[in-house]
Design an enzyme around this catalytic site. Structure first.
Site, PDB file in Angstrom:
ATOM      1  CD  GLU A 207      47.542  52.041  47.755  1.00 22.13           C
ATOM      2  OE1 GLU A 207      47.656  51.693  46.630  1.00 22.13           O
ATOM      3  OE2 GLU A 207      47.758  50.655  48.636  1.00 22.13           O
TER       4      GLU A 207
ATOM      5  CB  CYS B 133      44.141  11.405  44.213  1.00 22.47           C
ATOM      6  SG  CYS B 133      44.668  12.445  46.209  1.00 22.47           S
TER       7      CYS B 133
ATOM      8  CE  LYS C 218      52.684  46.754  48.019  1.00 21.78           C
ATOM      9  NZ  LYS C 218      51.714  46.840  48.480  1.00 21.78           N
TER      10      LYS C 218
ATOM     11  CG  LEU D 252      53.561  46.879  42.798  1.00 23.63           C
ATOM     12  CD1 LEU D 252      54.191  47.390  43.300  1.00 23.63           C
ATOM     13  CD2 LEU D 252      54.725  46.862  40.801  1.00 23.63           C
TER      14      LEU D 252
ATOM     15  CE  LYS E 283      55.644  53.138  40.826  1.00 22.42           C
ATOM     16  NZ  LYS E 283      54.284  54.255  41.588  1.00 22.42           N
TER      17      LYS E 283
HETATM   18  S1  IVH Z   1      51.924  51.559  41.105  1.00 20.53           S
HETATM   19  C1  IVH Z   1      51.795  48.128  38.917  1.00 20.53           C
HETATM   20  N1  IVH Z   1      53.096  52.685  43.084  1.00 20.53           N
HETATM   21  O1  IVH Z   1      50.391  47.929  45.809  1.00 20.53           O
HETATM   22  C2  IVH Z   1      51.759  49.561  39.002  1.00 20.53           C
HETATM   23  N2  IVH Z   1      51.189  50.733  43.159  1.00 20.53           N
HETATM   24  O2  IVH Z   1      51.073  44.733  44.533  1.00 20.53           O
HETATM   25  C3  IVH Z   1      51.060  48.791  40.493  1.00 20.53           C
HETATM   26  N3  IVH Z   1      50.714  49.989  46.065  1.00 20.53           N
HETATM   27  O3  IVH Z   1      47.579  47.458  44.456  1.00 20.53           O
HETATM   28  C4  IVH Z   1      50.924  50.421  40.900  1.00 20.53           C
HETATM   29  N4  IVH Z   1      52.357  52.061  46.644  1.00 20.53           N
HETATM   30  O4  IVH Z   1      47.638  48.948  45.804  1.00 20.53           O
HETATM   31  C5  IVH Z   1      52.545  51.522  43.196  1.00 20.53           C
HETATM   32  N5  IVH Z   1      53.722  53.925  44.816  1.00 20.53           N
HETATM   33  C6  IVH Z   1      52.815  52.830  44.787  1.00 20.53           C
HETATM   34  C7  IVH Z   1      52.215  52.452  45.601  1.00 20.53           C
HETATM   35  C8  IVH Z   1      51.575  50.952  45.101  1.00 20.53           C
HETATM   36  C9  IVH Z   1      51.062  51.040  47.237  1.00 20.53           C
HETATM   37  C10 IVH Z   1      49.580  48.709  46.022  1.00 20.53           C
HETATM   38  C11 IVH Z   1      48.657  49.581  44.598  1.00 20.53           C
HETATM   39  C12 IVH Z   1      49.268  48.043  44.024  1.00 20.53           C
HETATM   40  C13 IVH Z   1      49.887  47.071  44.762  1.00 20.53           C
HETATM   41  C14 IVH Z   1      50.408  46.508  44.074  1.00 20.53           C
END
Ligand code: IVH
Length: 676
Positions: A177, A434, A119, A84, A285
Site C-alpha cells: 500500500e 419499465c 488494513k 477482499l 489471512k
Molecule cells: S492482501 C487478495 N493485505 O485491501 C488479497 N491487502 O480489498 C488482497 N490492503 O486492494 C491483498 N492492507 O489495497 C492485503 N495487509 C493487507 C492489506 C491489504 C490493505 C488493501 C489492498 C487491497 C484491498 C483489498
C-alpha cells in the site's frame, strides 16, 4: 457588467486555467509561473463567491488535487490483483472460518492461525523485481491490468530499488500500500480532501518531480507472480520482506481462532486514533501458504482472507423522505433521504432501508429522528428511530403496491427453498418496459465486470436515455456521435474517446456477455459456468428453443432456480431480439475450451458420501484443474462415481446399473498421483 458578460469572462478564465493544468499535469510543461496560476485561481473563486450563478463543473473549486493523467501505459498483471470480502462482526468471522473448515474438510475445533494485518487505507501498488532490481511498478487498475507508474513509484524512499539479500527470489511481484501519514497530511490538507486522495493524486500525475515532493510511504504485505520464493507461510514472508529492506506494518500479528481475532481487533480499534496512518479494518489471512493454495479464490476474492472492517461511525439526523429506488431486477429498495450530516468525515444524505419488511420491523416513518450508521465504503443504513421524538400524527409508511416508475403491480415472490414469501417487493413488468429497470439494466450492461466501457458511466447512461440515444443494449453500438459531439459538456475529443472505447468492446468473451445481460440469479460465477457449458453465443441463444434437459441440470454449480431464470429471460421477446441484434454486432469469443492436457480429460465425476480430509468443493476444483468435469446426477454418461463414507444407496445402485466405475477416495487421489 451584465450577467452574460460576467459568464463569458468567467468561462474564459476556467478555460485558461484548465489549459494550464493540462500542460502541467499531462505534458509536464508549466505555461506560467506559480504566482500567475494562483492569481488566476483566486480570481475565479472570488467571482464564484460574488455571483451565485457561476457554477462550472470544470472550476478549480470543484476539482480537488491533481488531475490524474491519461498518459500512463496499461500493462496486464501476471497474477490478478484481487479484492477482499468484508466482515463486520463476530458472526461474519465465524461463518468465514466455517466456510474454510468445510472446504478443507476439517473438524470445527481445528485451530486455524491467521496473519492479522491492520488494513491501511491507501492505494495498492504492484512492484515487479527481476534479478533483485525494481523494474516495473503498476497501479491496481481494474485488477487485471494496471497503469505503469514506475517512475512515480521510484520516487518513494520506502521502495527498495536493489536488493542485496541472497534469498531474494529470481522474480517476484511485491504488493503493498502507498499512503501518506496523517502528520504529513497536515501540511497538504489544503490541496487534498483526505490522505488517500492525496496519495492517489500524487501517484497518478505525470511529473515524477511533483510526486517526489509528496512524502509517500510504502508498506508491503503480499505478492503476486513469483519464481523462487521460499517462504512457507505469511509470517515467514513478512519477516523476509523486512530482511529484504521493505517496510511492513509494525502492528501485524499472528493470531489463532476467532476469539483471539476479536480481542486483537478491539485492542487495535481502541488505539486507532494514536496510529499515524488511516486504517479501516484488519485483514485476516490464513497463515499457511499450503492451505491458501488449497483454498484458492471465489470470483474476485480469495477464500483464505477477509477484511474485518472497523465499526462505523454513527449520527442522528431527520428522515426527510422515503424514496423507492428500482433495481435492474425490478427490486424496490426504499432509501431514506436524510438531513445531510457529517458522519466520520463524509457528508451523508441517503441511507438504505433494505426492504419493506425492514421498514415494518423498525417502524420507520418520514419525519422520524434516526440513528444512521456508516461503515467503511458500504452504503449507510438506519439502525433505529426515536419513537419518543415522533409527531403523534405521523402516519405509518405504506410501501407502494404499484411500481413508481411504470405503474405495474408490485409483487413479493414465494421462495421455494425457504418456503416463505420474499422480503423484497418487485415490479412485475417485463424488464425493458419499465423505464427505471431499463436504465439500471443498461448501467449494468456497460459496468466494470460486464462490457466495461470506459467513460460510459451511470450519469451518461441516464443522460443518453433521456435524450433517446439509447433504449436497449444494441443502441450503444449504434450511437449518433454527431449529436453527442454537440451536447453540452461534450466535444470532438471526448466523443472520439467514447467511440473508441465502445468499438474496442465489440470483442467480448461469452462469459462477460452472459453476465452483462443482467439475468436474475446469474452473477459472475454462474455466467462463467454457463459459458463453459454452452461454449458459443449461438449455442446459448439456441437454448431458448430447448427444454431444460437432464444434461444441463446436471451441470455442477447451477440449479433449477438459475436455469428457470435463464428460460424466463428467453421467454421475453424483447430479450430474444436484443440477443439477435447483439449477435450481428459483436464478436463473441467462444468460452475457452478447457485445457485438454490434464490427467482427467473428457472424464466426468460425481461424489457421494463423506470424504475424509477433503471437501466436495476441493474435489471439484481438483477435477477441474485436471481437465475433468463434475456433474450432479448419475447418468449413463457418467465415467466415475467417487464413493466416500455412508454413500447414498440409490446413487451407488444406479451407478452399478449403468456400469459406472466406482472409485474409493484413495483410488481417485491416486489417479492424480496424490498419496493420501
Ligand atoms: S492482501 C487478495 N493485505 O485491501 C488479497 N491487502 O480489498 C488482497 N490492503 O486492494 C491483498 N492492507 O489495497 C492485503 N495487509 C493487507 C492489506 C491489504 C490493505 C488493501 C489492498 C487491497 C484491498 C483489498
Amino acid at each position: 457588467m451584465n450577467k452574460k458578460k460576467i459568464e463569458k469572462e468567467y468561462n474564459k478564465k476556467i478555460k485558461l486555467i484548465n489549459n494550464y493544468n493540462k500542460n502541467y499535469y499531462d505534458a509536464s510543461k508549466p505555461l506560467v509561473t506559480d504566482e500567475v496560476y494562483d492569481n488566476l485561481k483566486k480570481s475565479i473563486l472570488s467571482l464564484e463567491k460574488k455571483y451565485f450563478f457561476l457554477n462550472s463543473k470544470n472550476s478549480p473549486s470543484k476539482t480537488i488535487g491533481f488531475k490524474p493523467s491519461k498518459n500512463f501505459k496499461k500493462r496486464p498483471h501476471k497474477t490478478p490483483m484481487l479484492s477482499l470480502a468484508n466482515a463486520f462482526g463476530k458472526d461474519d468471522l465465524i461463518n468465514f472460518e466455517k466456510r474454510i473448515l468445510n472446504f478443507l474438510s476439517k473438524d470445527l475445533d481445528f485451530n486455524l492461525t491467521y496473519s492479522a494485518e491492520p488494513k491501511i487505507d491507501g492505494i495498492s501498488a504492484s512492484l515487479i523485481y527481476k534479478n533483485s532490481e525494481f523494474k516495473i511498478g503498476l497501479s491496481r487498475g481494474d485488477g487485471k491490468e494496471g497503469e505503469d507508474i514506475t517512475t512515480n513509484l521510484a520516487t518513494i524512499q520506502d521502495i527498495p530499488k536493489k536488493i542485496k539479500s541472497k534469498n531474494f527470489p529470481e522474480e517476484i511481484d511485491i504488493r503493498g500500500e502507498v499512503f501518506i501519514q496523517n502528520s504529513d497530511f497536515e501540511k497538504l490538507k489544503d490541496k487534498f480532501a483526505n490522505p488517500r486522495n492525496a496519495a492517489s493524486g500524487s501517484l497518478r500525475q505525470k511529473n515524477p518531480d511533483e510526486t517526489r515532493k509528496i512524502p509517500l510511504k510504502f508498506i508491503a504485505y503480499t505478492f503476486g507472480y513469483e519464481k523462487g520464493l521460499k517462504s512457507k507461510n505469511q509470517t515467514d514472508f513478512l519477516k523476509n520482506l523486512d530482511d529484504w529492506g521493505f517496510k511492513t506494518n509494525p502492528l501485524n500479528k499472528l493470531v489463532a481462532g476467532v476469539d483471539n481475532l476479536l480481542i486483537n481487533y478491539s485492542k487495535i480499534e481502541n488505539d486507532r486514533s494514536k496510529i499515524d496512518f488511516d486504517i479501516d479494518g484488519i485483514v485476516y489471512k490464513i497463515n499457511d501458504f499450503e492451505l491458501q493454495k488449497r483454498l484458492g479464490n471465489v470470483a474476485n476474492s480469495p477464500r483464505w482472507a477477509i477484511a474485518h472492517k472497523f465499526a462505523s461511525n454513527k449520527a442522528i439526523s431527520k428522515i426527510l423522505n422515503i424514496e423507492i429506488q428500482i433495481g435492474r431486477t425490478g427490486a424496490l429498495t426504499p432509501v431514506a433521504k436524510i438531513k445531510p450530516i457529517n458522519i466520520g468525515g463524509v457528508i451523508v444524505s441517503n441511507a438504505t432501508l433494505h426492504n419493506e419488511d425492514e421498514i415494518d420491523r423498525k417502524d420507520i416513518r418520514i419525519g422520524d429522528f434516526a440513528t444512521i450508521e456508516r461503515a467503511g465504503d458500504v452504503i449507510p443504513h438506519i439502525l433505529s428511530v426515536d419513537k419518543n421524538k415522533r409527531d403523534k400524527k405521523s402516519p405509518k409508511f405504506i410501501f407502494p403496491l404499484k411500481c413508481p416508475s411504470c405503474g405495474s403491480k408490485t409483487i413479493k415472490e414465494f421462495n421455494n427453498i425457504t418456503k416463505k414469501e420474499d422480503a423484497v417487493r418487485r415490479c412485475s413488468s417485463e424488464g425493458y418496459e419499465c423505464e427505471k429497470i431499463a436504465i439500471e439494466k443498461l448501467k449494468h450492461f456497460v459496468s466494470k465486470d460486464a462490457f466495461n466501457i470506459e467513460g460510459f458511466g451511470k450519469k451518461i447512461v441516464e443522460n443518453f436515455w433521456n435524450l433517446n440515444l439509447i433504449k436497449l443494449p444494441q443502441d450503444i453500438f449504434d450511437l449518433d456521435f454527431n449529436k453527442i459531439e454537440n451536447l453540452e459538456g461534450w466535444g470532438k475529443q471526448s466523443m472520439e474517446n467514447l467511440k473508441y472505447s465502445i468499438n474496442q468492446k465489440k470483442n467480448i468473451s461469452l462469459e462477460r456477455l452472459i453476465f452483462s445481460l443482467g439475468i436474475r440469479h446469474i452473477g459472475l460465477e454462474n455466467a462463467k459456468i454457463l459459458s463453459k457449458y454452452f461454449e458459443s453465443f449461438s449455442n446459448f441463444i439456441s437454448f431458448s428453443n430447448e427444454t431444460i434437459s437432464e444434461d444441463i441440470l446436471n451441470i455442477d454449480g447451477i440449479g433449477e432456480t438459475q436455469l428457470k431464470s435463464v428460460k424466463n429471460f428467453f421467454e421475453n421477446k424483447v430479450n430474444l431480439n436484443i440477443l439477435k441484434k447483439l449477435q450481428k454486432i459483436l464478436v463473441v469469443k467462444d468460452a475457452a475450451t478447457k485445457d485438454k492436457n490434464g490427467l482427467l480429460n473428457e472424464k466426468t465425476f460425481m461424489v457421494t458420501g463423506k470424504l475424509i480430509g477433503i471437501s466436495r468443493a476441493e474435489v471439484k476444483s481438483l477435477i477441474e484443474e485436471n481437465s475433468g468435469t463434475t456433474v450432479s446426477t448419475v447418468t449413463k454418461k457418467l465415467n466415475y462415481l467417487i464413493m466416500g463414507e455412508k454413500p447414498t444407496k440409490k446413487k451407488v445402485d444406479k451407478a452399478k446399473e449403468f456400469k459406472v466405475t466406482i472409485l474409493s477416495q484413495s483410488q481417485f487421489l491416486k489417479m492424480l498421483n496424490i498419496t493420501s
